[in-house]
Design a protein around this motif. Structure first.
Motif, PDB file in Angstrom:
ATOM      1  N   ARG A  70       0.691  -1.119  -0.016  1.00  0.00           N
ATOM      2  CA  ARG A  70      -0.071   0.069   0.142  1.00  0.00           C
ATOM      3  C   ARG A  70       0.754   1.326  -0.052  1.00  0.00           C
ATOM      4  N   VAL A  71       1.926   1.323   0.829  1.00  0.00           N
ATOM      5  CA  VAL A  71       2.835   2.324   0.663  1.00  0.00           C
ATOM      6  C   VAL A  71       3.450   2.411  -0.630  1.00  0.00           C
ATOM      7  N   GLY A  72       3.775   1.362  -1.322  1.00  0.00           N
ATOM      8  CA  GLY A  72       4.513   1.235  -2.397  1.00  0.00           C
ATOM      9  C   GLY A  72       3.636   1.758  -3.628  1.00  0.00           C
ATOM     10  N   ALA A  73       2.248   1.739  -3.477  1.00  0.00           N
ATOM     11  CA  ALA A  73       1.343   2.127  -4.492  1.00  0.00           C
ATOM     12  C   ALA A  73       1.129   3.720  -4.376  1.00  0.00           C
ATOM     13  N   ILE A  74       1.230   4.233  -3.103  1.00  0.00           N
ATOM     14  CA  ILE A  74       1.496   5.622  -2.909  1.00  0.00           C
ATOM     15  C   ILE A  74       2.632   6.446  -3.519  1.00  0.00           C
ATOM     16  N   PHE A  75       3.659   5.586  -3.137  1.00  0.00           N
ATOM     17  CA  PHE A  75       4.926   6.570  -4.010  1.00  0.00           C
ATOM     18  C   PHE A  75       4.880   6.248  -5.376  1.00  0.00           C
ATOM     19  N   SER A  76       4.604   5.243  -5.985  1.00  0.00           N
ATOM     20  CA  SER A  76       4.398   5.233  -7.353  1.00  0.00           C
ATOM     21  C   SER A  76       3.577   6.299  -7.829  1.00  0.00           C
ATOM     22  N   ASN A  77       2.529   6.216  -7.111  1.00  0.00           N
ATOM     23  CA  ASN A  77       1.373   7.397  -7.610  1.00  0.00           C
ATOM     24  C   ASN A  77       2.135   9.036  -7.694  1.00  0.00           C
ATOM     25  N   VAL A  78       2.808   9.255  -6.712  1.00  0.00           N
ATOM     26  CA  VAL A  78       3.523  10.582  -6.286  1.00  0.00           C
ATOM     27  C   VAL A  78       4.673  10.973  -6.865  1.00  0.00           C
TER      28      VAL A  78
END
Length: 245
Positions: free
Chosen positions: A22-30
């Motif tokens: 879930r953290v990985g998805a956030i940083f991929s998004n931003v």
């Protein structure tokens, strides 16, 4: 019956095994807007904090330095003129890709880039003279494991430096910042990056991170000595350090 292990994800408590993804998805998004958002959220002050952080690290020619959660390269770029051999590591390949592109534009060819999980580094024991991590350790699922790995890969006499948000202890300012961060930062994230939820998580993750004295105790528990905390803006941000004896 033992309850399943949980980890904080902003204000949520989620199964620990879900946090990394879930953290990985956030940083991929931003990733593509990460540095622009840092300027917007901190009114450019993050640049001063990082400058001060690198001055405390004092990188020197001939040293091997691991910059963990180094993503887009901000800390590594500041250390590069020292002549140290710097390895930039991050668990998120999208962040590393942005960093490598930025390095190429700057003509910085001497940096090593390595995808790594801070909790399970693939580097050998006693490989580095210094370990740095800036605004990344609060996103790790098991902070104690990351600290243990930092200790393991440092040489004897090696130094650990962490720049991280904390909780300001200045009366009045704490309330103002709390209102700003919770109400305005997600809106700024929506305007600039088209993503309010990711920045809402990043603010909430700051609130869930251990206070400065508690985090210092965790650093000592990992084996580090001569630990020190240097608050900035009353503790809104703090530089934590320790040595591997």
């Amino acid at each position: 019956m033992t309850s399943p292990e949980t980890a904080s994800f902003g204000y949520e408590d989620i199964p620990a095994e879900e946090k990394e993804a879930r953290v990985g998805a956030i940083f991929s998004n931003v990733a593509r807007k990460y540095d622009v958002m840092n300027d917007a959220m901190s009114v450019g002050m993050h640049r001063l904090w990082k400058d001060k952080f690198v001055r405390r690290v004092r990188p020197r020619a001939g040293e091997a330095i691991l910059d963990m959660a180094g993503g887009t390269g901000d800390i590594a770029f500041r250390m590069a003129p020292s002549g140290a051999a710097i390895t930039v590591s991050d668990i998120n390949q999208d962040m590393l890709n942005v960093g490598m592109e930025r390095a190429e534009k700057r003509g910085l060819t001497g940096l090593e880039w390595s995808r790594q999980n801070a909790e399970e580094l693939t580097f050998p024991d006693r490989a580095f003279d210094a370990y740095t991590i800036a605004f990344g350790i609060r996103n790790v699922t098991h902070v104690d494991r990351a600290l243990a790995e930092a200790y393991r890969v440092l040489k004897f006499g090696g130094r650990f430096f962490c720049l991280e948000f904390s909780t300001t202890e200045w009366p009045g300012f704490a309330e103002v910042y709390d209102a700003y961060s919770h109400k305005l930062v997600p809106r700024i994230g929506q305007m600039i990056a088209g993503d309010a939820d990711s920045y809402r998580y990043l603010i909430e993750s700051i609130r869930r991170f251990p206070p400065m004295p508690e985090f210092e105790r965790m650093i000592r528990a990992a084996g580090f000595t001569r630990t020190k905390v240097e608050p900035i803006l009353g503790g809104l941000v703090a530089i934590h350090s320790g040595w591997k004896a």
